[in-house]
Design a protein around this motif. Structure first.
Motif, PDB file in Angstrom:
ATOM      1  N   ALA A   1     -25.131  -1.467  30.868  1.00  0.00           N
ATOM      2  CA  ALA A   1     -26.154  -1.184  31.884  1.00  0.00           C
ATOM      3  C   ALA A   1     -26.536   0.299  31.853  1.00  0.00           C
ATOM      4  O   ALA A   1     -27.721   0.649  31.996  1.00  0.00           O
ATOM      5  N   LEU A   2     -25.555   1.153  31.642  1.00  0.00           N
ATOM      6  CA  LEU A   2     -25.845   2.588  31.587  1.00  0.00           C
ATOM      7  C   LEU A   2     -26.686   2.930  30.360  1.00  0.00           C
ATOM      8  O   LEU A   2     -27.619   3.738  30.445  1.00  0.00           O
ATOM      9  N   ARG A   3     -26.382   2.336  29.205  1.00  0.00           N
ATOM     10  CA  ARG A   3     -27.179   2.606  28.000  1.00  0.00           C
ATOM     11  C   ARG A   3     -28.626   2.156  28.193  1.00  0.00           C
ATOM     12  O   ARG A   3     -29.567   2.825  27.734  1.00  0.00           O
TER      13      ARG A   3
ATOM     14  N   GLU B   1     -15.651  -3.140  31.739  1.00  0.00           N
ATOM     15  CA  GLU B   1     -16.151  -1.808  31.403  1.00  0.00           C
ATOM     16  C   GLU B   1     -17.282  -1.846  30.375  1.00  0.00           C
ATOM     17  O   GLU B   1     -18.267  -1.103  30.510  1.00  0.00           O
ATOM     18  N   PRO B   2     -17.221  -2.695  29.325  1.00  0.00           N
ATOM     19  CA  PRO B   2     -18.344  -2.742  28.379  1.00  0.00           C
ATOM     20  C   PRO B   2     -19.662  -3.167  29.023  1.00  0.00           C
ATOM     21  O   PRO B   2     -20.733  -2.751  28.566  1.00  0.00           O
ATOM     22  N   VAL B   3     -19.596  -3.977  30.085  1.00  0.00           N
ATOM     23  CA  VAL B   3     -20.824  -4.400  30.766  1.00  0.00           C
ATOM     24  C   VAL B   3     -21.401  -3.222  31.559  1.00  0.00           C
ATOM     25  O   VAL B   3     -22.622  -2.998  31.564  1.00  0.00           O
ATOM     26  N   TYR B   4     -20.536  -2.458  32.233  1.00  0.00           N
ATOM     27  CA  TYR B   4     -21.002  -1.247  32.905  1.00  0.00           C
ATOM     28  C   TYR B   4     -21.669  -0.302  31.897  1.00  0.00           C
ATOM     29  O   TYR B   4     -22.746   0.255  32.164  1.00  0.00           O
TER      30      TYR B   4
ATOM     31  N   ALA C   1     -26.322  -5.528  23.127  1.00  0.00           N
ATOM     32  CA  ALA C   1     -25.424  -5.980  24.190  1.00  0.00           C
ATOM     33  C   ALA C   1     -24.009  -6.104  23.631  1.00  0.00           C
ATOM     34  O   ALA C   1     -23.814  -6.360  22.436  1.00  0.00           O
ATOM     35  N   PRO C   2     -22.986  -5.905  24.453  1.00  0.00           N
ATOM     36  CA  PRO C   2     -21.611  -6.095  23.965  1.00  0.00           C
ATOM     37  C   PRO C   2     -21.350  -7.543  23.581  1.00  0.00           C
ATOM     38  O   PRO C   2     -21.882  -8.467  24.198  1.00  0.00           O
ATOM     39  N   GLY C   3     -20.548  -7.754  22.558  1.00  0.00           N
ATOM     40  CA  GLY C   3     -20.196  -9.095  22.142  1.00  0.00           C
ATOM     41  C   GLY C   3     -19.107  -9.677  23.021  1.00  0.00           C
ATOM     42  O   GLY C   3     -18.515  -8.961  23.848  1.00  0.00           O
ATOM     43  N   PRO C   4     -18.795 -10.947  22.850  1.00  0.00           N
ATOM     44  CA  PRO C   4     -17.784 -11.599  23.679  1.00  0.00           C
ATOM     45  C   PRO C   4     -16.419 -10.909  23.618  1.00  0.00           C
ATOM     46  O   PRO C   4     -15.714 -10.812  24.622  1.00  0.00           O
TER      47      PRO C   4
ATOM     48  N   VAL D   1     -19.087 -10.948  35.597  1.00  0.00           N
ATOM     49  CA  VAL D   1     -20.451 -10.643  35.144  1.00  0.00           C
ATOM     50  C   VAL D   1     -20.476 -10.601  33.628  1.00  0.00           C
ATOM     51  O   VAL D   1     -19.553 -10.086  32.986  1.00  0.00           O
ATOM     52  N   THR D   2     -21.555 -11.135  33.053  1.00  0.00           N
ATOM     53  CA  THR D   2     -21.755 -11.078  31.605  1.00  0.00           C
ATOM     54  C   THR D   2     -23.002 -10.241  31.296  1.00  0.00           C
ATOM     55  O   THR D   2     -23.825  -9.979  32.195  1.00  0.00           O
ATOM     56  N   PRO D   3     -23.182  -9.822  30.059  1.00  0.00           N
ATOM     57  CA  PRO D   3     -24.415  -9.109  29.691  1.00  0.00           C
ATOM     58  C   PRO D   3     -25.673  -9.914  29.994  1.00  0.00           C
ATOM     59  O   PRO D   3     -26.733  -9.336  30.264  1.00  0.00           O
ATOM     60  N   ASP D   4     -25.582 -11.247  29.951  1.00  0.00           N
ATOM     61  CA  ASP D   4     -26.753 -12.078  30.253  1.00  0.00           C
ATOM     62  C   ASP D   4     -27.201 -11.919  31.700  1.00  0.00           C
ATOM     63  O   ASP D   4     -28.401 -12.017  31.998  1.00  0.00           O
ATOM     64  N   ASP D   5     -26.253 -11.690  32.617  1.00  0.00           N
ATOM     65  CA  ASP D   5     -26.629 -11.420  34.009  1.00  0.00           C
ATOM     66  C   ASP D   5     -27.448 -10.139  34.085  1.00  0.00           C
ATOM     67  O   ASP D   5     -28.453 -10.061  34.795  1.00  0.00           O
ATOM     68  N   VAL D   6     -27.003  -9.123  33.359  1.00  0.00           N
ATOM     69  CA  VAL D   6     -27.719  -7.849  33.335  1.00  0.00           C
ATOM     70  C   VAL D   6     -29.119  -8.035  32.757  1.00  0.00           C
ATOM     71  O   VAL D   6     -30.115  -7.571  33.327  1.00  0.00           O
ATOM     72  N   LYS D   7     -29.215  -8.746  31.634  1.00  0.00           N
ATOM     73  CA  LYS D   7     -30.518  -8.958  30.996  1.00  0.00           C
ATOM     74  C   LYS D   7     -31.488  -9.695  31.912  1.00  0.00           C
ATOM     75  O   LYS D   7     -32.682  -9.374  31.965  1.00  0.00           O
ATOM     76  N   ALA D   8     -30.987 -10.687  32.636  1.00  0.00           N
ATOM     77  CA  ALA D   8     -31.860 -11.478  33.515  1.00  0.00           C
ATOM     78  C   ALA D   8     -32.406 -10.660  34.665  1.00  0.00           C
ATOM     79  O   ALA D   8     -33.506 -10.940  35.170  1.00  0.00           O
TER      80      ALA D   8
END
Length: 324
Positions: free
Chosen positions: A233-235, A227-230, A316-319, A274-281
């Protein structure tokens, strides 16, 4: 198999990606990261806009993709006099059978290379809208499905704009990614100058078939997104919608596309989450062509700069916030 993708499935999928990428890189002098993004788009069921100067290997890359995925490829050279029926096909009356018969156009292939898409008229460009979205064309009221998997790899020259028809936002939105190949590395270009040969795309052996490609997509659909990754992406999307330099930020389709691509990106890396790094890339290639700056359509460099700023502004959300 229902449920979340397993680590074993992710490792096997990553091996498939590695083999496809290695085969394509033997035929096209592209950055490995670009090759993997093209493969990610293909496996996700998205389309790719390759925007670069002539002679950078855009068409070779698309032909190599068709070869390693075991599919058929067709090429359309766009010109101002190209007609929609030249792409989709046409119905012709057969005097022998006394019936109308559909003669399919070049979109009936697994990988369709549309060279210099911005050199054909808006009417012909719009003929691609239905097939890119619905994976079918309708001629004389009859729908005709195209083969699956299906990918449109369109190219355009971002510098030479005379006599071109810029793609409207609705057309750009049908592309999952916009990519720039760039120049090859110094050693790679020197090797080519010395006469070093590349594998011809037609000589590449298939790495997977249509069923295996569909299987990749099915596994990616089960890759876990916390959920934090979703929310991250929304932010990011909301920041583009409030950006002072943009007339319009990204749409809901863009956020959905980002999440779909992030699942496949993670899978290609051997992960079932999925991690935040996937979103960033993926933010620059997936969102760059969807931005509408106040000054007009965004080029690749301007879009990358804007999105770099957005990524820097949104934490980005932390681990500990990103449970699997």
């Amino acid at each position: 198999m229902a449920g979340t993708a397993t680590d074993e499935e992710a490792v096997l999928a990553a091996d498939t990606f590695d083999r496809m990428a290695a085969a394509i890189e033997s035929a096209a002098r592209c950055a490995p990261a670009t090759v993997r993004l093209v493969l990610t788009a293909f496996a996700t069921g998205g389309h790719v806009l390759l925007e670069d100067l002539p002679g950078m290997g855009k068409t070779t890359l698309a032909r190599a993709l068709a070869a390693v995925t075991g599919g058929t490829s067709r090429r359309v050279q766009c010109t101002p006099d190209l007609l929609p029926s030249d792409i989709t096909g046409v119905t012709i009356f057969n005097e022998r059978s006394r019936e109308f018969e559909f003669h399919p156009g070049p979109v009936f292939a697994n990988v369709v290379i549309v060279d210099e898409i911005n050199r054909t008229s808006p009417k012909t460009q719009s003929a691609l809208l239905e097939v890119m979205q619905e994976e079918q064309v309708t001629v004389d009221g009859t729908p005709h499905p195209v083969p699956r998997p299906f990918l449109v790899a369109a190219t355009q020259n971002p510098v030479e704009m005379e006599g071109t028809f810029p793609l409207p936002e609705a057309q750009l939105d049908r592309f999952l990614m916009r990519l720039t190949l760039g120049y090859p590395g110094e050693e790679a270009e020197l090797a080519l100058m010395r006469g070093g040969s590349l594998t011809a795309p037609g000589d590449l052996s298939p790495v997977l078939d249509a069923a295996e490609a569909a299987r990749l997509g099915e596994i990616a659909g089960r890759v876990s997104v916390a959920e934090p990754v979703y929310e991250y992406a929304l932010r990011l999307a909301q920041r583009t919608r409030r950006h002072p330099g943009l007339r319009a930020g990204v749409s809901m389709r863009a956020t959905i596309a980002l999440c779909r691509a992030a699942r496949m990106h993670a899978l290609a890396d051997g992960r079932a989450y999925v991690t935040p790094d996937d979103v960033k890339a993926l933010v620059p290639p997936v969102w760059g062509h969807r931005l509408v700056p106040l000054s007009g359509p965004a080029g690749a460099d301007e879009a990358a700069e804007l999105l770099d700023g957005v990524l820097a502004e949104v934490p980005a959300p932390g681990p500990h916030e990103n449970p699997r």
